[in-house]
Write a protein that holds these residues in place. Sequence first.
Motif, PDB file in Angstrom:
ATOM      1  N   PRO A 157     -11.574  40.090 -87.986  1.00 48.82           N
ATOM      2  CA  PRO A 157     -10.998  40.775 -89.155  1.00 48.82           C
ATOM      3  C   PRO A 157     -11.955  41.756 -89.836  1.00 48.82           C
ATOM      4  CG  PRO A 157     -10.360  38.470 -89.163  1.00 48.82           C
ATOM      5  CD  PRO A 157     -11.331  38.626 -88.039  1.00 48.82           C
ATOM      6  N   ASP A 158     -13.215  41.358 -90.029  1.00 51.49           N
ATOM      7  CA  ASP A 158     -14.184  42.256 -90.670  1.00 51.49           C
ATOM      8  C   ASP A 158     -14.407  43.512 -89.836  1.00 51.49           C
ATOM      9  OD1 ASP A 158     -14.465  40.573 -92.797  1.00 51.49           O
ATOM     10  OD2 ASP A 158     -16.383  39.722 -92.170  1.00 51.49           O
ATOM     11  N   GLU A 159     -14.483  43.348 -88.531  1.00 55.88           N
ATOM     12  CA  GLU A 159     -14.663  44.502 -87.635  1.00 55.88           C
ATOM     13  C   GLU A 159     -13.444  45.415 -87.680  1.00 55.88           C
ATOM     14  OE1 GLU A 159     -17.446  42.504 -84.142  1.00 55.88           O
ATOM     15  OE2 GLU A 159     -15.265  42.313 -84.031  1.00 55.88           O
ATOM     16  N   ARG A 160     -12.269  44.803 -87.756  1.00 59.27           N
ATOM     17  CA  ARG A 160     -11.032  45.583 -87.826  1.00 59.27           C
ATOM     18  C   ARG A 160     -10.997  46.421 -89.099  1.00 59.27           C
ATOM     19  NH1 ARG A 160      -7.963  41.308 -86.802  1.00 59.27           N
ATOM     20  NH2 ARG A 160      -7.303  41.112 -88.977  1.00 59.27           N
ATOM     21  N   ARG A 161     -11.417  45.828 -90.213  1.00 58.30           N
ATOM     22  CA  ARG A 161     -11.381  46.557 -91.489  1.00 58.30           C
ATOM     23  C   ARG A 161     -12.419  47.678 -91.528  1.00 58.30           C
ATOM     24  NH1 ARG A 161     -10.987  40.707 -94.146  1.00 58.30           N
ATOM     25  NH2 ARG A 161      -8.784  40.331 -93.640  1.00 58.30           N
ATOM     26  N   VAL A 162     -13.555  47.452 -90.900  1.00 58.91           N
ATOM     27  CA  VAL A 162     -14.545  48.523 -90.790  1.00 58.91           C
ATOM     28  C   VAL A 162     -13.978  49.677 -89.975  1.00 58.91           C
ATOM     29  CG1 VAL A 162     -16.766  49.165 -89.777  1.00 58.91           C
ATOM     30  CG2 VAL A 162     -16.579  47.071 -91.114  1.00 58.91           C
ATOM     31  N   PHE A 163     -13.272  49.357 -88.886  1.00 57.15           N
ATOM     32  CA  PHE A 163     -12.637  50.398 -88.069  1.00 57.15           C
ATOM     33  C   PHE A 163     -11.622  51.179 -88.905  1.00 57.15           C
ATOM     34  CE2 PHE A 163      -9.136  51.986 -85.562  1.00 57.15           C
ATOM     35  CZ  PHE A 163      -9.769  52.655 -84.519  1.00 57.15           C
ATOM     36  N   ILE A 164     -10.788  50.450 -89.653  1.00 59.37           N
ATOM     37  CA  ILE A 164      -9.770  51.116 -90.467  1.00 59.37           C
ATOM     38  C   ILE A 164     -10.421  52.029 -91.503  1.00 59.37           C
ATOM     39  CG2 ILE A 164      -7.949  50.729 -92.184  1.00 59.37           C
ATOM     40  CD1 ILE A 164      -7.291  48.097 -90.672  1.00 59.37           C
ATOM     41  N   TYR A 165     -11.475  51.527 -92.147  1.00 60.26           N
ATOM     42  CA  TYR A 165     -12.150  52.330 -93.178  1.00 60.26           C
ATOM     43  C   TYR A 165     -12.776  53.577 -92.579  1.00 60.26           C
ATOM     44  CZ  TYR A 165     -14.417  53.055 -97.687  1.00 60.26           C
ATOM     45  OH  TYR A 165     -14.803  53.572 -98.898  1.00 60.26           O
ATOM     46  N   SER A 166     -13.380  53.430 -91.408  1.00 57.22           N
ATOM     47  CA  SER A 166     -13.952  54.578 -90.713  1.00 57.22           C
ATOM     48  C   SER A 166     -12.864  55.575 -90.328  1.00 57.22           C
ATOM     49  CB  SER A 166     -14.714  54.110 -89.473  1.00 57.22           C
ATOM     50  OG  SER A 166     -15.256  55.206 -88.775  1.00 57.22           O
ATOM     51  N   TYR A 167     -11.738  55.071 -89.861  1.00 59.31           N
ATOM     52  CA  TYR A 167     -10.609  55.928 -89.490  1.00 59.31           C
ATOM     53  C   TYR A 167     -10.109  56.712 -90.699  1.00 59.31           C
ATOM     54  CZ  TYR A 167      -6.070  57.273 -87.536  1.00 59.31           C
ATOM     55  OH  TYR A 167      -4.975  58.003 -87.096  1.00 59.31           O
TER      56      TYR A 167
END
Length: 260
Positions: free
Chosen positions: A3-13
Motif C-alpha cells: 500500500p505505501d509503495e502504491r501511494r508513492v506511485f500515485i503521488y508521483s503520477y
Amino acid sequence: MLPDERRVFIYSYLHQHAHAAISDLVKLLDVSHMTIRRDLKEMENEGKVVLISGGAKLNQALIQELPYTEKTMLHHAVKRNIGQVAERLIESGSVIYLDAGTTTYEIARVIASKLKKITVITNDFTIADFLMASPMIELFHTGGQVDVRNRSAVGHSAAQFIRQHNIDIAFISSSSWDAVRGISTPDEGKMLVKQAVLAASRRKVLVSDSSKYGKYGMFHISSLNEVDDIICDSQLPTEIIPKLQELNLRLHQVSSAVVD
C-alpha cells in the motif's frame, strides 16, 4: 505492490500529470477500484490530494511536507540538474548554506566532487553526514530541534546559530512557492530557519522544481523579490515566466533529462 509503495506511485503520477482518473490508476496498478479509492482517501486525509469526480488532483494547500524517504523518489533527474547549475554559482573560499532537502542534497553531491575549498553550513543531517568525508569542505551543522520526518534541525536554536554567521550564498529549498504568495511552509520551525537564512545571506537562491509552484503553506517565509535567483526546471507554466522576470531576479531553468 505494498500500500505505501502504491501511494508513492500515485503521488508521483499526480506530480507528473496534475490529476488522475481512478480508472487510469486501476489499469496502471492492476488493482480494484475500491483499493484505489481507499488509497486516495488515505492520501486526502494526509493533505496530499483533493478528491474530485472520478479521481484526484494535487492539493495546493500543504498541511504537512512529505517525509524525506518519499521526497527522494520524486523528480530525481531535475534535482540532479539543479545541483549542477547551483554548483556553478559557488566560488572557491565561499561560505554557503545548504537548506534541508533532497534538492540541496544533490547540490552537496556535486560540490563534494569538485574539490573546491568552501565552508558549508547546513541544518540537514543527511547532507552533513555525506559531506563529512569531503576534506576540502569545512562543515558546520546548525543543531536545534530535530525534525525526524525530514532529518533536519528547525526552530529558534537553529535560526539563532545561522544569525551568527555571514553567508555568501544560500541555497533555500521549498515545497511551496508562487509569484503571489511567495515562499511558504506548513511548518513554523522551518519558517524561522529560512527567514534567518535570508537575513544572514548575501546572495539568496531558491532551488525548487516546478511541481512545487502554485502550492502554499500556512506560514509565510518571504516574497519572491527577496531572493536573487531561482533554479527550477523548464516545466513551469509559460504564463508564470514574465511574472518572475518582473521581480528583477535571475531565473535558471534546467531540463528533466538525466545528466552525467
